[in-house]
Design an enzyme around this catalytic site. Structure first.
Site, PDB file in Angstrom:
ATOM      1  N   GLU A 277    -104.288 -21.873   7.417  1.00 44.79           N
ATOM      2  CA  GLU A 277    -104.630 -21.941   8.859  1.00 44.79           C
ATOM      3  C   GLU A 277    -106.014 -21.221   9.158  1.00 44.79           C
ATOM      4  OE1 GLU A 277    -103.056 -23.487  10.866  1.00 44.79           O
ATOM      5  OE2 GLU A 277    -100.889 -23.664   9.977  1.00 44.79           O
ATOM      6  N   ARG A 281    -109.128 -23.488  10.611  1.00 48.25           N
ATOM      7  CA  ARG A 281    -109.467 -23.263  11.985  1.00 48.25           C
ATOM      8  C   ARG A 281    -110.634 -22.452  12.187  1.00 48.25           C
ATOM      9  NH1 ARG A 281    -103.762 -23.452  15.499  1.00 48.25           N
ATOM     10  NH2 ARG A 281    -102.519 -24.078  13.647  1.00 48.25           N
ATOM     11  N   ASP A 410     -98.725 -33.571   4.259  1.00 48.48           N
ATOM     12  CA  ASP A 410     -99.367 -34.513   5.078  1.00 48.48           C
ATOM     13  C   ASP A 410    -100.806 -34.251   4.630  1.00 48.48           C
ATOM     14  OD1 ASP A 410     -99.464 -31.843   6.177  1.00 48.48           O
ATOM     15  OD2 ASP A 410     -98.940 -32.406   8.267  1.00 48.48           O
ATOM     16  N   GLU A 545    -102.436 -35.529  16.361  1.00 47.40           N
ATOM     17  CA  GLU A 545    -102.561 -36.632  15.509  1.00 47.40           C
ATOM     18  C   GLU A 545    -102.758 -38.185  15.777  1.00 47.40           C
ATOM     19  OE1 GLU A 545    -100.339 -34.008  15.465  1.00 47.40           O
ATOM     20  OE2 GLU A 545    -101.305 -33.017  13.662  1.00 47.40           O
ATOM     21  N   THR A 634    -109.195 -31.131   8.633  1.00 45.56           N
ATOM     22  CA  THR A 634    -107.899 -31.354   9.291  1.00 45.56           C
ATOM     23  C   THR A 634    -107.720 -30.675  10.444  1.00 45.56           C
ATOM     24  OG1 THR A 634    -105.521 -31.586   8.731  1.00 45.56           O
ATOM     25  CG2 THR A 634    -106.647 -29.589   8.184  1.00 45.56           C
TER      26      THR A 634
END
Ligand code: DMJ
Length: 646
Positions: A277, A281, A410, A545, A634
């Protein structure tokens, strides 16, 4: 301390059925209370009554939701009116977005330089309707005129599709058209008039206002309680949103955020952060902003956090631990396991590879490259599909036999393709693994729903197919389209279009027009509806998404319907998740338009990703993040595709 006071004991008298004891004792209590009350002096009685009334009044007034609810609703109505007037170009002239000034990294510098996963599952805290007054969501704010247009749009797009009779390769797109519904051309006009880009900027400003007023410098806004929550205590929303502000041309907001980064953002803290994360980010956000602005401040901060995350790779297998204390330089797995999540260890590569390129320090790329090399060789895959967990001691997959394109796997697939693109399409291993995995998806996970034949990606558990699909899987249409744009089989684009339609229907078929977190598709002949949603899966976390995929599909096909769909979704976010005092909130129930039940949290990815992809979807400038020059990580942070000379 063990207390033996009387309160520790509850004595229960079981009433003797039929003996009338229960009633008698109730009567006795009532009489004794009355007797005691009568024994009080008049002054004592008045005092007690006065205190009770006072308490009642204070209780009502101090319950913020009651007053705020009314304040909120009226403020919301006013704001929405102004907003929709501006958006629809009525009254004052429409505000056009300021031209976005983008600074590409200087060419000389480029030459000098070397070459849901998924957040922790959020608990669904379904609230009772009794809490409705906590909500300041503007879900009833639209005025009459606008409502009619909205309804027309929803009628047209909410129509169930028949994917078996299509003419454009997406197999059947015959909408059950309402004769009164606007034509495609009218919708196009509507979309243009609405000046969607300005609406996105308005949405961002509104989200930012909430963050600024109630959560400045903290990780996430809690817009209903007008407070904040901390995850890593690193100003997560602010850092995640930096390049969005730059792309949206929100100069003032960007400058105030930059000042905070310069003066307040410190990674020298005794805190545990999640490797994945914080990489996607924070490291991704800082690198993306550095590349857009050319400002060395962001590169310095990126180097700092990147190097502090490196202890995560000190494991027996070199498969990184999930958590790192960035102050102490110590990493560890979660308390309950020595496993890491496959998506997490394989979706940090774009960022660390780029960090090596810009710092000319190969250690970062080497560490994440080792993970990819090991995962590539592992047994336990099914036709290129990976399990969800990997052990940090022995480097083997665990919990084998379960395959999903959703949470925990994913972005493994996304980063296979994107690393290949980032490196100039030279590292063949990545694209080979990607192509094999997509074949694996087609062979094992792709099905059609009943009655309308929506194509969806289900899950596999020890050979058993489950028609369950996470909203997270809706990254896939965009990724498939990006692959096709980069020369991969054209049929990937066909599949992308079919899945895009399905992801859109996950919104359109809900009462709020917003998708739930997870859906189940019906596969039995004779089903009434294609999509079912379990009670615990009805939440919407403002995830990006579907909007992300709409952006890719529109960029590559220029089919207006993708913009229309995006516009419809944006309006529903405004209708059901916008909080009048500032910010947007995740909601618990996408099936109840009267009470979507706010969760009181604005995830950082709403600013970092969702709003950014909305803006790019509506932008007509193909150079606003040119997809032949940049690849998005992502978390929607743009990183440069490496020049061919490197
Ligand atoms: C984001 O942090 C990223 O998109 C990640 O890949 C998945 N989860 C959220 C958004 O849903």
């Amino acid at each position: 301390m063990h207390s033996t006071s009387r309160q520790d004991y509850i004595s229960v008298n079981f009433a003797d059925k039929g003996s009338g004891k229960y009633n008698n004792s109730k009567q006795w209590r009532r009489q004794s209370c009355l007797r005691k009350w009568k024994q009080l002096s008049r002054l004592q009685r008045s005092l007690i009554l006065f205190t009770l009334v006072l308490l009642l009044i204070c209780g009502v007034l101090s319950y913020p939701a009651v007053t705020e609810h009314f304040k909120g609703l009226s403020a919301g109505d006013e704001e929405k009116d102004t907003e929709s007037n501006r958006v629809l170009g009525r009254g004052s002239p429409p505000l056009l977005p300021e031209p976005v000034k983008r600074v590409q990294p200087p060419l000389q510098e480029q030459k000098r330089l070397p070459n849901k996963r998924g957040p922790p599952i959020l608990q669904n805290r379904l609230q009772k309707k009794g809490n409705a007054s906590d909500v300041q969501v503007e879900n009833k704010a639209a005025d009459g005129r606008k409502e009619n247009e909205d309804e027309a749009l929803i009628r047209r797009h909410g129509a169930v599709i028949d994917t078996d009779h299509a003419s454009d390769g997406t197999k059947g797109e015959e909408h059950k058209k309402d004769p009164k519904a606007p034509t495609d051309q009218e919708l196009r006009l509507h979309t243009d008039l609405a000046n969607c880009s300005e609406a996105v900027r308005e949405a961002f400003r509104h989200a930012w206002k909430g963050y600024k007023d109630f959560a400045w410098g903290h990780d996430e806004l809690r817009p209903i309680s007008k407070s904040y929550s901390e995850w890593f205590s690193l100003g997560l929303t602010l850092v995640d949103a930096l390049d969005t502000m730059w792309i949206l041309g929100l100069k003032e907001e960007f400058e105030e955020a930059k000042a905070w980064v310069a003066t307040e953002l410190s990674f020298n803290k005794n805190i545990d952060v999640n490797l994945f994360e914080s990489t996607i980010r924070i490291l991704g956000g800082l690198l993306g902003t550095y590349h857009l602005t050319g400002d060395a401040l962001f590169l310095d901060k990126a180097k700092d956090i990147g190097s502090r995350l490196m202890p995560a790779f000190n494991t027996p297998s070199k498969i990184p631990y999930s958590d790192v204390n960035i102050g102490k330089g110590i990493a560890h797995p979660p308390r309950w396991t020595s496993d890491s999540t496959v998506a997490e260890v394989t979706s940090i590569q774009l960022e660390f590879r780029e960090l090596s390129r810009v710092t000319q320090d190969p250690q970062y790329q080497a560490a994440v490259g080792e993970v990819m090399a090991q995962v590539h060789k592992l047994d336990g895959k099914l036709d290129g599909l990976v399990p969800m967990f990997i052990n940090t001691n022995n480097g083997q997959f665990t919990h084998q036999g379960i395959y999903t394109l959703g949470a925990r796997a994913d972005s493994y697939y996304e980063y296979l393709l994107k690393q290949w693109i980032q490196g100039g399409k030279k590292e063949n291993q990545f694209v080979e693994d990607y192509l094999q995995a997509i074949e694996g998806v087609k062979k094992n996970m792709l099905q059609k729903s009943s009655p309308n034949g929506l194509t969806f990606v289900g899950e596999l558990s020890h050979g058993q197919f489950s028609p369950k699909m996470d909203h997270l899987v809706c990254f896939l249409p965009g990724t498939l389209a990006l692959g096709a744009h980069n020369g991969l089989p054209a049929e990937h684009m066909d599949l992308a279009k079919q899945l895009m339609e399905t992801c859109y229907q996950m919104y359109a078929q809900m009462e709020t027009g917003l998708s739930p977190e997870i859906v189940h598709f019906n596969m039995h002949q004779g089903s009434n509806r294609d999509i079912e949603v379990k009670l615990a899966d009805r939440h919407n976390l403002l995830r990006p998404e579907t909007v992300e995929s709409l952006f890719y599909l529109y960029r590559f096909t220029k089919d207006q319907k993708y913009r229309d769909w995006g516009w419809e979704i944006l309006k529903n976010f405004n209708k059901y998740t916008k909080v009048s005092s500032g910010g947007y909130t995740s909601i618990n129930n996408v099936r109840d338009p009267d009470y979507p039940s706010p969760r009181d949290k604005m995830e950082s990815f709403f600013l970092g990703e969702t709003l950014k992809y909305f803006y790019l979807l509506f932008s007509d400038d193909p150079n606003l993040i040119n997809l032949d020059q940049y690849v998005f990580n992502t978390e929607a942070h743009p990183l440069p595709i490496w020049p061919a000379t490197e």
